[in-house]
Design a protein around this motif. Structure first.
Motif, PDB file in Angstrom:
ATOM      1  N   PRO A   8     -10.636 -25.530  20.007  1.00 15.96           N
ATOM      2  CA  PRO A   8      -9.982 -25.169  18.753  1.00 15.96           C
ATOM      3  C   PRO A   8     -10.389 -26.120  17.639  1.00 15.96           C
ATOM      4  O   PRO A   8     -10.585 -27.321  17.867  1.00 15.96           O
ATOM      5  CB  PRO A   8      -8.489 -25.306  19.078  1.00 15.96           C
ATOM      6  N   THR A   9     -10.522 -25.585  16.437  1.00 20.22           N
ATOM      7  CA  THR A   9     -10.815 -26.411  15.274  1.00 20.22           C
ATOM      8  C   THR A   9     -10.284 -25.695  14.041  1.00 20.22           C
ATOM      9  O   THR A   9      -9.553 -24.717  14.149  1.00 20.22           O
ATOM     10  CB  THR A   9     -12.331 -26.734  15.184  1.00 20.22           C
ATOM     11  N   THR A  10     -10.625 -26.196  12.885  1.00 21.92           N
ATOM     12  CA  THR A  10     -10.172 -25.603  11.626  1.00 21.92           C
ATOM     13  C   THR A  10     -11.379 -25.306  10.748  1.00 21.92           C
ATOM     14  O   THR A  10     -12.473 -25.828  10.981  1.00 21.92           O
ATOM     15  CB  THR A  10      -9.218 -26.559  10.886  1.00 21.92           C
ATOM     16  N   THR A  11     -11.168 -24.511   9.718  1.00 18.93           N
ATOM     17  CA  THR A  11     -12.284 -24.128   8.841  1.00 18.93           C
ATOM     18  C   THR A  11     -12.887 -25.327   8.130  1.00 18.93           C
ATOM     19  O   THR A  11     -14.108 -25.406   7.985  1.00 18.93           O
ATOM     20  CB  THR A  11     -11.835 -23.080   7.806  1.00 18.93           C
ATOM     21  N   ASP A  12     -12.060 -26.291   7.710  1.00 15.98           N
ATOM     22  CA  ASP A  12     -12.610 -27.448   7.003  1.00 15.98           C
ATOM     23  C   ASP A  12     -13.445 -28.331   7.928  1.00 15.98           C
ATOM     24  O   ASP A  12     -14.519 -28.806   7.558  1.00 15.98           O
ATOM     25  CB  ASP A  12     -11.506 -28.257   6.307  1.00 15.98           C
ATOM     26  N   MET A  56      -3.284 -26.868  14.446  1.00 22.33           N
ATOM     27  CA  MET A  56      -4.088 -27.882  13.764  1.00 22.33           C
ATOM     28  C   MET A  56      -4.136 -27.613  12.264  1.00 22.33           C
ATOM     29  O   MET A  56      -4.011 -28.528  11.455  1.00 22.33           O
ATOM     30  CB  MET A  56      -5.512 -27.891  14.321  1.00 22.33           C
ATOM     31  N   ALA A  57      -4.322 -26.334  11.883  1.00 24.02           N
ATOM     32  CA  ALA A  57      -4.409 -25.976  10.469  1.00 24.02           C
ATOM     33  C   ALA A  57      -3.089 -26.272   9.754  1.00 24.02           C
ATOM     34  O   ALA A  57      -3.083 -26.782   8.625  1.00 24.02           O
ATOM     35  CB  ALA A  57      -4.794 -24.508  10.317  1.00 24.02           C
ATOM     36  N   VAL A  58      -1.968 -25.958  10.388  1.00 17.82           N
ATOM     37  CA  VAL A  58      -0.657 -26.229   9.801  1.00 17.82           C
ATOM     38  C   VAL A  58      -0.472 -27.736   9.642  1.00 17.82           C
ATOM     39  O   VAL A  58      -0.062 -28.212   8.577  1.00 17.82           O
ATOM     40  CB  VAL A  58       0.469 -25.615  10.669  1.00 17.82           C
ATOM     41  N   ALA A  63      -5.537 -24.552   3.919  1.00 12.90           N
ATOM     42  CA  ALA A  63      -5.202 -23.275   3.282  1.00 12.90           C
ATOM     43  C   ALA A  63      -5.806 -22.119   4.077  1.00 12.90           C
ATOM     44  O   ALA A  63      -6.896 -22.216   4.613  1.00 12.90           O
ATOM     45  CB  ALA A  63      -5.735 -23.255   1.855  1.00 12.90           C
ATOM     46  N   GLY A  64      -5.073 -21.034   4.150  1.00 13.17           N
ATOM     47  CA  GLY A  64      -5.586 -19.816   4.766  1.00 13.17           C
ATOM     48  C   GLY A  64      -5.243 -19.645   6.225  1.00 13.17           C
ATOM     49  O   GLY A  64      -5.176 -18.541   6.722  1.00 13.17           O
ATOM     50  N   LEU A  65      -5.013 -20.736   6.929  1.00  9.78           N
ATOM     51  CA  LEU A  65      -4.630 -20.709   8.344  1.00  9.78           C
ATOM     52  C   LEU A  65      -5.550 -19.838   9.207  1.00  9.78           C
ATOM     53  O   LEU A  65      -5.104 -19.212  10.163  1.00  9.78           O
ATOM     54  CB  LEU A  65      -3.182 -20.243   8.507  1.00  9.78           C
ATOM     55  N   ARG A  66      -6.817 -19.792   8.864  1.00  3.27           N
ATOM     56  CA  ARG A  66      -7.752 -19.029   9.695  1.00  3.27           C
ATOM     57  C   ARG A  66      -7.994 -19.778  10.999  1.00  3.27           C
ATOM     58  O   ARG A  66      -8.280 -20.964  10.997  1.00  3.27           O
ATOM     59  CB  ARG A  66      -9.075 -18.814   8.965  1.00  3.27           C
ATOM     60  N   GLU A  97      -9.942 -13.089   7.690  1.00  6.12           N
ATOM     61  CA  GLU A  97      -8.994 -13.042   6.569  1.00  6.12           C
ATOM     62  C   GLU A  97      -7.966 -14.150   6.741  1.00  6.12           C
ATOM     63  O   GLU A  97      -7.675 -14.570   7.862  1.00  6.12           O
ATOM     64  CB  GLU A  97      -8.279 -11.689   6.526  1.00  6.12           C
ATOM     65  N   ASP A  98      -7.408 -14.597   5.632  1.00 10.10           N
ATOM     66  CA  ASP A  98      -6.339 -15.587   5.681  1.00 10.10           C
ATOM     67  C   ASP A  98      -5.137 -15.014   6.429  1.00 10.10           C
ATOM     68  O   ASP A  98      -4.910 -13.801   6.439  1.00 10.10           O
ATOM     69  CB  ASP A  98      -5.920 -15.989   4.275  1.00 10.10           C
ATOM     70  N   ARG A  99      -4.374 -15.909   7.045  1.00 11.44           N
ATOM     71  CA  ARG A  99      -3.199 -15.511   7.831  1.00 11.44           C
ATOM     72  C   ARG A  99      -1.959 -16.226   7.308  1.00 11.44           C
ATOM     73  O   ARG A  99      -2.057 -17.253   6.653  1.00 11.44           O
ATOM     74  CB  ARG A  99      -3.412 -15.900   9.294  1.00 11.44           C
ATOM     75  N   ASP A 100      -0.803 -15.681   7.658  1.00 10.82           N
ATOM     76  CA  ASP A 100       0.475 -16.328   7.386  1.00 10.82           C
ATOM     77  C   ASP A 100       0.943 -17.009   8.663  1.00 10.82           C
ATOM     78  O   ASP A 100       0.483 -16.680   9.762  1.00 10.82           O
ATOM     79  CB  ASP A 100       1.532 -15.292   6.971  1.00 10.82           C
ATOM     80  N   THR A 101       1.900 -17.913   8.552  1.00 11.38           N
ATOM     81  CA  THR A 101       2.410 -18.593   9.742  1.00 11.38           C
ATOM     82  C   THR A 101       3.101 -17.629  10.693  1.00 11.38           C
ATOM     83  O   THR A 101       3.183 -17.901  11.884  1.00 11.38           O
ATOM     84  CB  THR A 101       3.390 -19.723   9.360  1.00 11.38           C
ATOM     85  N   ASP A 102       3.560 -16.482  10.187  1.00 13.41           N
ATOM     86  CA  ASP A 102       4.229 -15.512  11.060  1.00 13.41           C
ATOM     87  C   ASP A 102       3.306 -14.368  11.485  1.00 13.41           C
ATOM     88  O   ASP A 102       3.764 -13.358  12.002  1.00 13.41           O
ATOM     89  CB  ASP A 102       5.485 -14.967  10.393  1.00 13.41           C
ATOM     90  N   SER A 103       1.998 -14.514  11.308  1.00 12.62           N
ATOM     91  CA  SER A 103       1.045 -13.490  11.737  1.00 12.62           C
ATOM     92  C   SER A 103       1.065 -13.348  13.254  1.00 12.62           C
ATOM     93  O   SER A 103       1.380 -14.294  13.977  1.00 12.62           O
ATOM     94  CB  SER A 103      -0.376 -13.848  11.293  1.00 12.62           C
TER      95      SER A 103
END
Length: 121
Positions: A8-12, A56-58, A63-66, A97-103
C-alpha cells in the motif's frame, strides 16, 4: 521461489518513487502477502492493501484519498526501509477518481502496467 507482495502507498509517495526509479517500504507499512496464488486470495490481499492505502492517505492528509497498491515479485517479504527496484514491479492498482472517507471499500481499482505509471501522475 518468489513472493508476490501487495504494497500500500499513496499518490504523493507514488509520484516521488516513480521519479526515483525505486520504491521504499515505509516505516509502519506492512506489505500484504496472499495466502496462496488462488485468485480469491490475491484479490483479498489487494483489498487489504487498498484499505491500508486509504488509512495512510487519511493519516498523511493526502487530497483525493485515491487508493494505490503496488504489486511486486520479490525473493522475500521486505521490511521497512527496503528498496524495491522498478524491475520487480508487476502491476499497480489505483483509483481513477477521488474518493470520500465513506466510499465503498470494495470498489474495484484500475489495473496498470509499470510503464503506465508516469502517465498517472
Amino acid at each position: 521461489m518468489s513472493v508476490r507482495i501487495y504494497l500500500p502507498t499513496t499518490t504523493d509517495v507514488l509520484a516521488q518513487e516513480v521519479v526515483a526509479g525505486e520504491f521504499v517500504v515505509a516505516e509502519g507499512v506492512e506489505p500484504v502477502v496472499a495466502e496462496s496464488d488462488d485468485e480469491g486470495d490475491e484479490y483479498a490481499a489487494l483489498l487489504t492493501a487498498a484499505d491500508a492505502s486509504t488509512a495512510m492517505a487519511v493519516e498523511r492528509g493526502v487530497a483525493g484519498l485515491r487508493r494505490v497498491v503496488l504489486v511486486f515479485e520479490t525473493d522475500a517479504v521486505p521490511v521497512a526501509g527496503a528498496k524495491l527496484p522498478v524491475r520487480q514491479l508487476v502491476s499497480a492498482h489505483v483509483d481513477v477518481e477521488d474518493r470520500d472517507t465513506d466510499s465503498d471499500p470494495d470498489d474495484d481499482l484500475a489495473w496498470f502496467i509499470p510503464s503506465e505509471l508516469p502517465h498517472l501522475l
